[in-house]
Design a protein around this motif. Structure first.
Motif, short mmCIF file in Angstrom:
data_model
loop_
_atom_site.label_atom_id
_atom_site.label_comp_id
_atom_site.label_asym_id
_atom_site.label_seq_id
_atom_site.Cartn_x
_atom_site.Cartn_y
_atom_site.Cartn_z
N GLN A 169 0.82 -1.20 0.00
CA GLN A 169 0.00 0.00 0.00
C GLN A 169 0.86 1.26 0.00
O GLN A 169 0.47 2.28 -0.56
CB GLN A 169 -0.93 0.02 1.22
CG GLN A 169 -1.98 -1.09 1.21
CD GLN A 169 -2.91 -0.96 2.40
OE1 GLN A 169 -3.59 0.05 2.56
NE2 GLN A 169 -2.94 -1.98 3.24
N HIS A 170 2.04 1.19 0.64
CA HIS A 170 2.94 2.34 0.65
C HIS A 170 3.42 2.64 -0.76
O HIS A 170 3.39 3.79 -1.23
CB HIS A 170 4.14 2.07 1.56
CG HIS A 170 3.79 1.90 3.00
ND1 HIS A 170 4.73 1.66 3.98
CD2 HIS A 170 2.58 1.94 3.64
CE1 HIS A 170 4.12 1.55 5.16
NE2 HIS A 170 2.82 1.71 4.97
N ASP A 171 3.88 1.60 -1.44
CA ASP A 171 4.40 1.77 -2.79
C ASP A 171 3.30 2.25 -3.74
O ASP A 171 3.51 3.12 -4.59
CB ASP A 171 4.98 0.44 -3.28
CG ASP A 171 5.77 0.60 -4.57
OD1 ASP A 171 6.70 1.42 -4.61
OD2 ASP A 171 5.44 -0.11 -5.54
N GLU A 172 2.11 1.71 -3.56
CA GLU A 172 0.98 2.09 -4.41
C GLU A 172 0.60 3.55 -4.18
O GLU A 172 0.28 4.28 -5.12
CB GLU A 172 -0.21 1.18 -4.12
CG GLU A 172 -1.43 1.47 -5.00
CD GLU A 172 -2.60 0.57 -4.67
OE1 GLU A 172 -3.59 0.59 -5.43
OE2 GLU A 172 -2.54 -0.16 -3.65
N ALA A 173 0.64 4.00 -2.92
CA ALA A 173 0.28 5.39 -2.61
C ALA A 173 1.23 6.36 -3.28
O ALA A 173 0.81 7.39 -3.82
CB ALA A 173 0.28 5.60 -1.10
N VAL A 174 2.53 6.05 -3.27
CA VAL A 174 3.51 6.92 -3.92
C VAL A 174 3.28 6.95 -5.42
O VAL A 174 3.29 8.02 -6.05
CB VAL A 174 4.95 6.45 -3.61
CG1 VAL A 174 5.96 7.24 -4.43
CG2 VAL A 174 5.25 6.60 -2.12
N ASP A 175 3.05 5.79 -6.02
CA ASP A 175 2.81 5.73 -7.46
C ASP A 175 1.58 6.53 -7.85
O ASP A 175 1.56 7.24 -8.87
CB ASP A 175 2.64 4.27 -7.91
CG ASP A 175 3.95 3.50 -7.89
OD1 ASP A 175 5.01 4.15 -7.88
OD2 ASP A 175 3.91 2.26 -7.89
N LYS A 176 0.53 6.45 -7.04
CA LYS A 176 -0.70 7.16 -7.36
C LYS A 176 -0.52 8.67 -7.24
O LYS A 176 -1.05 9.43 -8.06
CB LYS A 176 -1.84 6.68 -6.45
CG LYS A 176 -2.35 5.29 -6.80
CD LYS A 176 -3.50 4.87 -5.91
CE LYS A 176 -4.07 3.52 -6.34
NZ LYS A 176 -5.20 3.09 -5.50
N LEU A 177 0.23 9.10 -6.23
CA LEU A 177 0.50 10.53 -6.10
C LEU A 177 1.26 11.05 -7.31
O LEU A 177 0.98 12.12 -7.84
CB LEU A 177 1.30 10.80 -4.82
CG LEU A 177 0.51 10.83 -3.52
CD1 LEU A 177 1.46 10.95 -2.34
CD2 LEU A 177 -0.46 12.00 -3.52
#
Length: 333
Positions: A50-58
């Protein structure tokens, strides 16, 4: 500032906040991150998918702000003689910008529409359809996320379409013309059935039965009568060309909640689908207008319709939050 010792948080909003702080830290050119901080950032991303996904989405939403030019960042800040204060201001401003983009901008987009709906005489919420019988026995149907004001007097019957789309079956009364008005123009009928779709730049009239006269908002604008099976775009300053449409295909929307399109630009299709979606589709219209859609799409399930489009066109669909979806064209490799 986030450090590697920050406690692990599973709440999605807290993860987005931490991701925003990390992105700001990694993009600070005035005070570049140290090797240890870069490693801590990588460790944080690897702690949880979820951390990696949050950065990618930002980064999908905001662009790669790690490449944000120093000149632009300086221009965005007031000049300060204190370097420490300058660095602090830059990080504070950048963090605020990221959080505003992710959390608050959708609220600003929706708020005026919500106020309009609340003040209207009749309205529908997103995904809702309603049919009303007016005092003159005319029947009007509102599609998803639509709003009207009704203004009837002894000489004229006027519907102000504030947003969305309506279909009207007019009760005949030659002494009291039936008029639908938008910010783009007026559509006048005596006894007929037609639909009116108010969009951002124009109003689309489709005549199903009898005759409707269309005119734009500009003083002295031409008046064009339309027959069944004809449609026209009404702009504030001029009228578009009259063209034909399939009444049967158009009826799919009202009878079966399906959108039938034949060669419609992809950006226009997404704009229509967005009105039936409880959220916001974010996309750049220009690269999408070169793709044309011929399909039958479910209006009661916009996400399913979006998936069908993504299977047929080079699209990347990123769900930033449950109410914010970014749609981009995948570059050719």
């Amino acid at each position: 500032m986030v450090t590697s010792s920050s406690p692990e948080v599973t709440d999605s909003e807290s993860i987005v906040t931490q991701a925003a702080e990390w992105v700001v830290l990694m993009s600070d050119e005035e005070n570049p991150p140290s090797t240890a901080q870069k490693q801590a950032f990588l460790d944080w991303r690897n702690q949880d998918p979820q951390h990696d996904e949050a950065v990618d989405k930002l980064q999908t939403l905001l662009g790669d702000i790690q490449q944000f030019p120093r000149s632009a960042s300086k221009a965005a800040l007031s000049v300060s003689t204190s370097k420490a204060y300058h660095q602090h201001s830059w990080q504070t401003l950048a963090k605020t910008f990221v959080l505003l983009m992710v959390i608050f901008i959708p609220m600003f987009v929706w708020l005026p529409d919500k106020v309009t709906l609340m003040m209207a005489d009749k309205q529908t919420s997103v995904g809702d359809w309603q049919s009303y019988t007016l005092v003159d026995n005319s029947v009007i149907m509102l599609s998803s996320d639509s709003a009207i004001n009704v203004d009837f007097n002894h000489s004229q019957r006027t519907i102000h379409l504030l947003k969305g789309e309506i279909r009207v079956k007019v009760s005949k009364n030659p002494q009291r013309p039936f008029v639908v008005k938008t910010e783009h123009g007026s559509l006048t009928a005596l006894g007929t059935e037609f639909s009116v779709d108010k969009r951002s730049d124009y109003t689309l009239l489709k005549v199903i039965e009898s005759t409707v006269a269309a005119t734009c908002q500009r003083r002295g604008c031409d008046v064009k009568p339309l027959q069944p099976g004809q449609q026209i775009r009404v702009y504030a300053e001029h009228l578009g060309k009259v063209s034909d449409f399939s009444i049967a295909d158009a009826s799919l929307m009202w009878n079966k909640r399906q959108l039938m399109v034949d060669g419609m630009p992809l950006n226009e299709v997404l704009t229509i689908l967005n009105r039936f979606h409880k959220g916001y589709f974010y996309f750049d219209a220009q690269p999408l207008e070169n793709y044309h859609v011929s399909a039958v799409l479910p209006l009661d399930n916009p996400q399913a319709a979006l998936s069908l489009l993504a299977d047929s066109f080079p699209l990347k669909v990123t769900h930033i939050t449950p109410w914010w979806t970014a749609i981009t064209v995948v570059p050719k490799t």
